[in-house]
Motif scaffolding. Structure first.
Motif, mmCIF file in Angstrom:
data_model
loop_
_atom_site.group_PDB
_atom_site.id
_atom_site.type_symbol
_atom_site.label_atom_id
_atom_site.label_comp_id
_atom_site.label_asym_id
_atom_site.label_seq_id
_atom_site.Cartn_x
_atom_site.Cartn_y
_atom_site.Cartn_z
ATOM 1 N N UNK A 170 -82.388 -113.724 -26.200
ATOM 2 C CA UNK A 170 -81.780 -113.032 -26.982
ATOM 3 C C UNK A 170 -82.175 -111.978 -27.179
ATOM 4 N N UNK A 171 -81.266 -111.307 -26.661
ATOM 5 C CA UNK A 171 -81.543 -109.919 -27.383
ATOM 6 C C UNK A 171 -82.789 -109.562 -27.950
ATOM 7 N N UNK A 172 -82.425 -109.442 -29.485
ATOM 8 C CA UNK A 172 -82.688 -109.671 -30.680
ATOM 9 C C UNK A 172 -84.780 -110.373 -30.837
ATOM 10 N N UNK A 173 -83.994 -111.977 -30.442
ATOM 11 C CA UNK A 173 -85.227 -112.665 -30.795
ATOM 12 C C UNK A 173 -85.988 -112.591 -29.921
ATOM 13 N N UNK A 174 -86.128 -112.379 -28.688
ATOM 14 C CA UNK A 174 -86.796 -112.220 -27.233
ATOM 15 C C UNK A 174 -86.924 -110.891 -27.256
ATOM 16 N N UNK A 175 -86.889 -109.998 -28.111
ATOM 17 C CA UNK A 175 -86.927 -108.416 -27.659
ATOM 18 C C UNK A 175 -88.278 -108.318 -27.080
ATOM 19 N N UNK A 176 -89.466 -108.849 -28.060
ATOM 20 C CA UNK A 176 -91.254 -108.576 -28.201
ATOM 21 C C UNK A 176 -91.347 -109.468 -27.066
ATOM 22 N N UNK A 177 -90.832 -110.405 -26.131
ATOM 23 C CA UNK A 177 -91.230 -111.843 -25.564
ATOM 24 C C UNK A 177 -92.492 -110.754 -24.040
ATOM 25 N N UNK A 178 -92.829 -111.993 -24.061
ATOM 26 C CA UNK A 178 -94.325 -111.468 -23.273
ATOM 27 C C UNK A 178 -93.353 -111.506 -21.685
ATOM 28 N N UNK A 179 -92.967 -110.557 -20.740
ATOM 29 C CA UNK A 179 -93.453 -110.972 -18.965
ATOM 30 C C UNK A 179 -94.198 -110.518 -18.514
ATOM 31 N N UNK A 180 -94.152 -111.377 -17.313
ATOM 32 C CA UNK A 180 -95.210 -110.546 -16.326
ATOM 33 C C UNK A 180 -94.898 -110.456 -14.777
ATOM 34 N N UNK A 181 -95.554 -109.219 -14.464
ATOM 35 C CA UNK A 181 -94.463 -108.416 -13.056
ATOM 36 C C UNK A 181 -95.567 -109.064 -11.938
ATOM 37 N N UNK A 182 -93.883 -109.847 -11.185
ATOM 38 C CA UNK A 182 -94.653 -110.620 -9.503
ATOM 39 C C UNK A 182 -95.205 -109.642 -9.000
ATOM 40 N N UNK A 183 -96.078 -110.185 -8.103
ATOM 41 C CA UNK A 183 -96.950 -108.510 -6.888
ATOM 42 C C UNK A 183 -96.642 -109.735 -6.561
ATOM 43 N N UNK A 184 -96.334 -109.476 -4.888
ATOM 44 C CA UNK A 184 -96.859 -109.794 -3.497
ATOM 45 C C UNK A 184 -97.277 -108.584 -2.743
ATOM 46 N N UNK A 185 -97.598 -108.585 -0.914
ATOM 47 C CA UNK A 185 -97.235 -108.209 0.257
ATOM 48 C C UNK A 185 -95.497 -108.320 0.424
ATOM 49 N N UNK A 186 -94.963 -107.628 1.145
ATOM 50 C CA UNK A 186 -94.538 -107.609 2.334
ATOM 51 C C UNK A 186 -94.518 -109.033 2.390
ATOM 52 N N UNK A 187 -92.731 -109.820 2.902
ATOM 53 C CA UNK A 187 -92.884 -111.216 3.336
ATOM 54 C C UNK A 187 -93.499 -111.904 2.567
ATOM 55 N N UNK A 188 -93.357 -111.558 1.101
ATOM 56 C CA UNK A 188 -93.562 -112.541 0.105
ATOM 57 C C UNK A 188 -92.242 -112.772 -0.896
ATOM 58 N N UNK A 189 -91.912 -113.658 -0.914
ATOM 59 C CA UNK A 189 -90.840 -114.771 -1.457
ATOM 60 C C UNK A 189 -91.395 -115.364 -2.859
ATOM 61 N N UNK A 190 -90.586 -114.923 -3.936
ATOM 62 C CA UNK A 190 -90.358 -115.221 -5.165
ATOM 63 C C UNK A 190 -89.951 -116.654 -5.191
ATOM 64 N N UNK A 191 -89.738 -117.706 -5.503
ATOM 65 C CA UNK A 191 -88.461 -118.509 -5.418
ATOM 66 C C UNK A 191 -88.421 -119.014 -7.143
ATOM 67 N N UNK A 192 -87.225 -119.022 -7.039
ATOM 68 C CA UNK A 192 -87.734 -119.787 -8.777
ATOM 69 C C UNK A 192 -86.629 -120.971 -8.878
ATOM 70 N N UNK A 193 -86.698 -121.400 -9.890
ATOM 71 C CA UNK A 193 -85.836 -122.430 -11.174
ATOM 72 C C UNK A 193 -84.763 -121.587 -11.754
#
Ligand SMILES: O=C(O)CCC(=O)C(=O)O
Length: 335
Positions: free
Chosen positions: A226-249
Motif C-alpha cells: 500500500x502506497x501509504x502504509x508501506x511507504x517506509x517498508x524495508x526493501x533489498x536489491x536483488x544482486x547477481x552476475x550475468x546469467x543469474x535469474x530471480x525466480x519469484x512467487x
C-alpha cells in the motif's frame, strides 16, 4: 499490523546453483537467485539481440519508455480499465525502455524458454502446467526512478470472509482489488501463487544499477503493498552476475530499482501463470506466423495453444492444440 517477517541480510537468498536451496528460498522468502541459470553464450545472444531490437524500436518511434522523473505511477488505468499512456510516459519522456512480445523478436529468446532448470523451478511454484503471461525486457537506464512496489498477480481474487463484502472480480482495476482496502490484521487465509516471474540478468545486477527491489517474505503478507502504509517498508536489491535469474512467487512485493550508474541495466522478464488465467500479452493472436510454424509442442503449450481441461478450445474440446491459422467453421446449411 505486522504482516512481514523481520530478517538480517545474511539470512536472505544468495545466488545458488542448488535447486533444492532455490526451492526452499522461494518457499521462505518468496524469491530465489538461481546462479548460472542461463549459459553465458545464450546470455550474450539475448543481450546482443535485445540491444539491437531496442535501438531499432527507438529509432522507428516504437519504443515504450517508463520510469521517468515525472511519471504518474499508480494511476495506470482509466475507469474503463484502459491503460493510460500518460501514466507511463513522464511529461519529459520515460527513461526505462520496455521491449514487449520477445517471442517474436529472435531465436535467442525462444531458446531461453527451453531451459530445463528454469522450467523446473517455475513448476515448483505453479505445478505441472503453466503458460507464459508476458515475455518482455526492461532496460533500466541511468536516471530511471524506483518503480512503486506491486505484486504481479494483482488481479488474482483473494479468499473472502463469510458475511463481508467482496469486490466482484470484474470490478478489479490495477488500483482497486478489494472492497475494503488493506485488511486490518494479517489474514488467516492466503490466495496461492498463480504467477511466477523469472527475471534474467543480462548484466550483473547491483543495488547501484537498478537491481530489482524486493520485500523478503512479503509473499505471505496476504495483501498488496500500500502506497501509504508501506511507504517506509524495508526493501533489498536483488544482486547477481550475468546469467543469474530471480525466480519469484507471484505474490512478492517488488519493483524496478533506480539506476544510479551511467550504464544501462539489461534484463529479461518472463512471467508465467497457471493455464486457467488470461495472459497479459495475447500470444494466440500476437505470435507471428513464422514463429508459430516452427514452434515445438512445448513452445505452443507455453503460448497457450494447448487446450487445458477443455479450455482455450475453438470448437472440439478434445483436440490437443488449437491452430490460430485454421479455417473457422461458420454458418452451415444442409445441401
Ligand atoms: O525490471 C525490474 O527490475 C522489475 C520489473 C517489474 O517489476 C515489472 O515490470 O513489473
Amino acid at each position: 499490523m505486522n504482516y512481514l517477517p523481520t530478517w538480517k541480510l545474511d539470512d536472505l537468498p544468495k545466488p545458488t546453483k542448488d535447486l533444492a536451496r532455490a526451492r526452499a528460498d522461494i518457499n521462505l522468502w518468496g524469491y530465489c537467485l538461481l546462479k548460472d541459470a542461463v549459459p553465458t553464450s545464450l546470455v550474450e545472444r539475448c543481450r546482443l539481440r535485445l540491444r539491437e531490437q531496442a535501438a531499432a524500436e527507438k529509432e522507428q518511434g516504437l519504443a515504450f519508455e517508463d520510469g521517468g522523473p515525472n511519471q504518474q505511477w499508480g494511476d495506470f488505468t482509466d475507469n474503463n480499465g484502459r491503460v493510460r499512456p500518460e501514466a507511463f510516459r513522464a511529461k519529459n519522456g520515460g527513461i526505462n525502455q520496455r521491449v514487449w512480445m520477445l517471442v517474436n523478436k529472435g531465436q535467442a529468446f525462444l531458446d531461453l524458454l527451453e531451459l530445463e532448470s528454469l522450467n523446473e523451478i517455475v513448476g515448483h511454484v505453479l505445478g505441472d502446467k503453466f503458460i507464459i503471461h508476458s515475455y518482455t525486457a526492461n532496460i533500466a537506464k541511468p536516471g530511471g526512478i524506483v518503480m512503486p512496489l506491486h505484486i504481479d498477480q494483482w488481479w488474482a481474487p483473494e479468499p473472502t470472509v463469510r458475511g463481508t463484502k467482496h469486490l466482484p472480480v470484474g470490478s478489479f482495476t490495477r488500483e482497486r482489488f478489494s472492497a475494503n482496502g488493506p485488511p486490518k490484521a494479517p489474514p488467516k487465509m492466503l490466495a496461492p501463487p498463480v504467477v511466477s516471474n523469472v527475471l534474467v540478468m543480462l548484466d550483473a545486477m547491483t543495488k547501484e544499477n537498478g537491481g530489482t527491489r524486493l520485500v523478503p517474505g512479503s509473499h505471505l503478507a496476504g495483501r498488496h503493498p500500500d502506497k501509504v502504509l508501506d511507504a517506509e517498508v524495508n526493501t533489498i536489491a536483488a544482486e547477481g552476475p550475468p546469467g543469474c535469474a530471480i525466480v519469484t512467487d507471484g505474490r512478492i512485493w517488488h519493483g524496478t530499482g533506480s539506476n544510479q550508474t551511467d550504464i544501462d541495466r539489461n534484463a529479461i522478464l518472463i512471467t508465467y501463470c497457471g493455464p486457467q488465467f488470461r495472459p497479459q500479452e495475447n500470444y494466440t493472436i500476437g505470435t507471428r506466423l513464422d514463429v508459430l510454424s516452427n514452434a515445438s509442442d512445448r513452445l505452443r503449450e507455453l503460448l497457450g495453444l494447448r487446450v487445458w481441461c477443455g479450455y482455450g478450445r475453438t470448437g472440439d474440446p478434445t483436440v490437443d492444440f488449437v491452430d490460430p491459422t485454421a479455417e473457422k467453421i461458420g454458418e452451415l446449411k444442409l445441401d
